[in-house]
Structures are given as structure tokens and as C-alpha cells.
Design an enzyme around this catalytic site. Structure first.
Site, PDB file in Angstrom:
ATOM      1  N   CYS A 174      70.792 -39.315  16.414  1.00  0.00           N
ATOM      2  CA  CYS A 174      69.306 -39.130  17.246  1.00  0.00           C
ATOM      3  C   CYS A 174      69.059 -38.563  17.913  1.00  0.00           C
ATOM      4  O   CYS A 174      67.770 -38.787  18.527  1.00  0.00           O
ATOM      5  CB  CYS A 174      68.464 -39.921  15.894  1.00  0.00           C
ATOM      6  N   GLN A 195      86.982 -63.965  19.321  1.00  0.00           N
ATOM      7  CA  GLN A 195      86.100 -63.773  20.363  1.00  0.00           C
ATOM      8  C   GLN A 195      86.213 -62.871  20.911  1.00  0.00           C
ATOM      9  O   GLN A 195      85.289 -62.100  21.606  1.00  0.00           O
ATOM     10  CB  GLN A 195      85.433 -65.143  20.767  1.00  0.00           C
ATOM     11  N   CYS A 215      73.894 -46.923  18.429  1.00  0.00           N
ATOM     12  CA  CYS A 215      72.608 -46.659  18.635  1.00  0.00           C
ATOM     13  C   CYS A 215      71.530 -47.399  18.801  1.00  0.00           C
ATOM     14  O   CYS A 215      71.355 -48.277  17.654  1.00  0.00           O
ATOM     15  CB  CYS A 215      72.157 -44.829  17.602  1.00  0.00           C
ATOM     16  N   GLU A 241      94.840 -75.512  30.062  1.00  0.00           N
ATOM     17  CA  GLU A 241      93.766 -76.248  30.103  1.00  0.00           C
ATOM     18  C   GLU A 241      93.295 -77.733  28.715  1.00  0.00           C
ATOM     19  O   GLU A 241      92.032 -78.467  28.697  1.00  0.00           O
ATOM     20  CB  GLU A 241      91.942 -75.835  30.464  1.00  0.00           C
ATOM     21  N   CYS A 288      68.901 -45.652  15.719  1.00  0.00           N
ATOM     22  CA  CYS A 288      69.313 -45.409  14.288  1.00  0.00           C
ATOM     23  C   CYS A 288      70.322 -46.481  13.892  1.00  0.00           C
ATOM     24  O   CYS A 288      70.574 -46.472  12.638  1.00  0.00           O
ATOM     25  CB  CYS A 288      69.502 -43.417  13.890  1.00  0.00           C
ATOM     26  N   HIS A 333      82.586 -60.715  17.659  1.00  0.00           N
ATOM     27  CA  HIS A 333      81.662 -60.499  18.408  1.00  0.00           C
ATOM     28  C   HIS A 333      81.795 -58.936  19.181  1.00  0.00           C
ATOM     29  O   HIS A 333      81.123 -58.245  19.775  1.00  0.00           O
ATOM     30  CB  HIS A 333      82.206 -61.533  19.814  1.00  0.00           C
TER      31      HIS A 333
END
Ligand code: BV8
Ligand code: ZN
Length: 249
Positions: A155, A107, A133, A220, A136, A125
Site C-alpha cells: 500500500c 527475547q 506496514c 552475574e 495495512c 519480541h
């Protein structure tokens, strides 16, 4: 001996043997695997930036509202990661790749698995080191932190970070590959994730439903919880120990 003595040698030995016997291993990592590299986790103490939470800034709405602020956050993270090194946990997964067939599904957007030498980690991710962009969709790799507002070489429009924001779909191909990887795994090793963010977190259940043994490395991790084998220690200590034991003849 696990220096921090978080996990008994006996339990580590059992898990190492399980890893060794797995003909296919899928490893799902989150921000916790990069904690030892000094990269703050999202929901841990160091996860905040100024007064913002990740969920406030990692969204298309935040970017259209204030692209300068969002790019400042990403440039800050790029600077942090550029100054960081892969840690012993990342390197242990590279060593493990020499012992068995494994797929890393991460991730994380920091690119530290690839920098450590892991081959083709699936980046669910996206990556801090890609920009796209807004007009585009041309995508390009970058190798240093962005200054100011980047513009598309094709562009001239504004570029955005090449990551998946909250409310955005994951890259279809990556998620399909990840589902396939957990579906065919005998063991799913979950390292350093709070399991909050969907649909990444659902991969663990998909693996278990297909018969995989789920092992979790997380300080944890709750031993009795969520029917998995819990190794309640830091990845940078537990993973090297696991790999050392698994590599024994
Ligand atoms: C989607 C990239 C829908 C960006 C990230 C309302 C509206 C819209 C969506 C939702 C909604 N409610 C819920 C959702 C779904 C949402 C979601 O899950 N929200 C959460 C907050 C509840 N998900 C999405 O929006 C996803 N898209 O659902 O699309 C859709 C469907 C159809 C059509 C269109 C759209 C997209 C999610 C992707 C978000 N992008 N990152 C960026 O980085 O800037 S997520 C972000 O969180 C990071 O990728 C991070 O990796 C990830 C998960 O966090 P963790 O990695 O688990 O990190 P965390 O800090 O939480 O935990 C660290 C763990 O490590 C802890 O357990 C700790 O104990 C442990 N640890 C600490 N130290 C160590 C350690 N472990 C080992 N060793 C140590 N040393
Ligand atoms: Zn463009």
C-alpha cells in the site's frame, strides 16, 4: 574443564546430568547469549547507542516522533547482527537439541538462534529481520539492513521494524506457546537475561510454580539468589561444557 574456570566441574556435572534426565527442557534466552557474537546487550556497557537507551527508542511514541532516528538505530543493529556470527553458546543449544526435547524461547530479535540451526525458536519480541506496514500490517522478511525509510510494497505506507516495542503486547500465539513450554518443562534453563523485562521474565516463575528446576547461566548469576541453580559464567563457555558433559554415555 571450563576454560574460564567460572564454575566447578562437579557443579557442571550435576547440572549436565539434570539436563540429560529432563524429558522436556525449555530454554529462555536474552541478550547475554549473543554477547559473545559481539551484539551489545541492552543494559550492559556496550548497550548504548549515541546517547540513547533502548527504552528511549524502542517505543511507538519514539517512532511516530522521529521514524528516521528510530530506523537509523535499527539499521545500525541490523548491520551489527549481519556482520556477527552465532557463537559457541548458540551452537551448544543446537547440539543439546540432539540430546533431548527442548524449546527455545528468546527475547532476542537478532535471529542468531535460527542462524545457528536451532529449530523454531519462539521469538517473543519479534525480529530485526521482519518489517511491518504501519497501515495495512502487511509483514515481510528482509535479509539486509534497511536504508532510509522503507515503504510497504502493498500500500506504499511507511513500514516499522517487526519487533515488540515497550508498551506493546507480545504476539499472543508466541506468548501462549512460551507459557505452555515452561509449564511442561522439567527444567527451565535461563541464559543471559537480566530478568527485568516483563512479561518475558515471568515465564521463569510460571515454570518454577509448575515444578520445574530453574538453572541460570549468567556471569552475574547470584549463587544464593532467586532459588535457582546458578552457573556464574559466560554462556559461550558454560553451555558447550554442559552439553559436552550431558552427551557423555
Ligand atoms: C507490555 C524488542 C503492556 C525491541 C524488547 C510502563 C509502560 C509500559 C510498559 C511498562 C512500563 N513499566 C514496565 C512495563 C512493562 C515493560 C517492561 O518490562 N519494561 C522494563 C524496562 C521494566 N514491558 C513491555 O512494555 C512489554 N509489553 O508490557 O505490554 C501491555 C499490556 C496489555 C496491553 C498493551 C500493552 C514489551 C516488552 C518488549 C520490549 N522489547 N525488545 C528491540 O529489541 O528493539 S525488550 C529488550 O529487552 C530485548 O528484547 C532484550 O532481550 C530484552 C530483555 O533484556 P535482556 O535480554 O535481559 O538483556 P539485558 O541487557 O537486560 O541483560 C543481559 C544479561 O546478560 C545480563 O544479566 C548480563 O549479566 C548477561 N550477560 C552478559 N554477558 C553474558 C551474559 N550472560 C551470559 N553470557 C554472557 N557472555
Ligand atoms: Zn501496507
Amino acid at each position: 574443564m571450563c576454560h574460564a574456570d567460572f564454575v566447578s566441574d562437579e557443579k557442571l556435572g550435576l547440572v549436565a546430568n539434570r539436563l540429560k534426565r529432563a524429558s522436556r527442557l525449555t530454554i529462555l534466552t536474552g541478550a547475554g547469549v549473543s554477547a559473545a557474537s559481539g551484539v551489545p546487550t541492552f543494559r550492559g556497557s556496550g548497550g548504548l547507542w549515541r546517547q540513547f537507551r533502548a527504552e528511549d527508542l524502542a517505543t511507538p511514541e519514539a517512532f511516530s516522533r522521529d521514524p528516521v532516528l528510530v530506523w537509523e538505530w535499527y539499521a545500525w543493529r541490523q548491520g551489527l547482527v549481519a556482520a556477527a556470527e552465532p557463537n559457541a553458546g548458540h551452537r551448544a543449544l543446537v547440539d543439546l537439541e540432539r540430546l533431548t526435547t527442548l524449546t527455545i524461547v528468546t527475547q532476542n530479535v537478532d535471529g542468531l538462534h535460527a542462524r545457528a540451526g536451532s529449530s523454531e525458536p519462539i521469538e517473543l519480541h519479534g525480529s530485526l529481520w521482519r518489517v511491518r506496514c504501519t497501515k495495512c500490517s502487511a509483514e515481510r522478511a528482509i535479509d539486509s539492513p534497511i536504508q532510509g525509510l522503507p515503504t510497504c510494497p502493498e500500500c506504499g505506507a511507511l513500514e516499522r521494524p517487526g519487533v515488540v516495542w515497550f508498551g506493546e503486547s507480545l504476539p499472543e500465539e508466541s506468548f501462549e506457546l512460551a507459557i505452555d513450554a515452561v509449564s511442561r518443562a522439567q527444567v527451565v534453563l535461563v541464559v543471559g537475561t537480566s530478568g527485568i523485562v516483563q512479561p518475558a521474565a515471568s515465564l521463569v516463575e510460571i515454570g518454577r510454580a509448575r515444578g520445574a528446576t530453574v538453572i541460570e547461566v549468567n556471569p552475574e548469576a547470584s549463587p544464593g539468589g532467586r532459588n535457582r541453580i546458578a552457573l556464574a559464567g559466560p554462556a559461550g563457555e558454560v553451555l558447550p561444557e554442559l552439553v559436552r558433559l550431558a552427551a557423555r554415555p
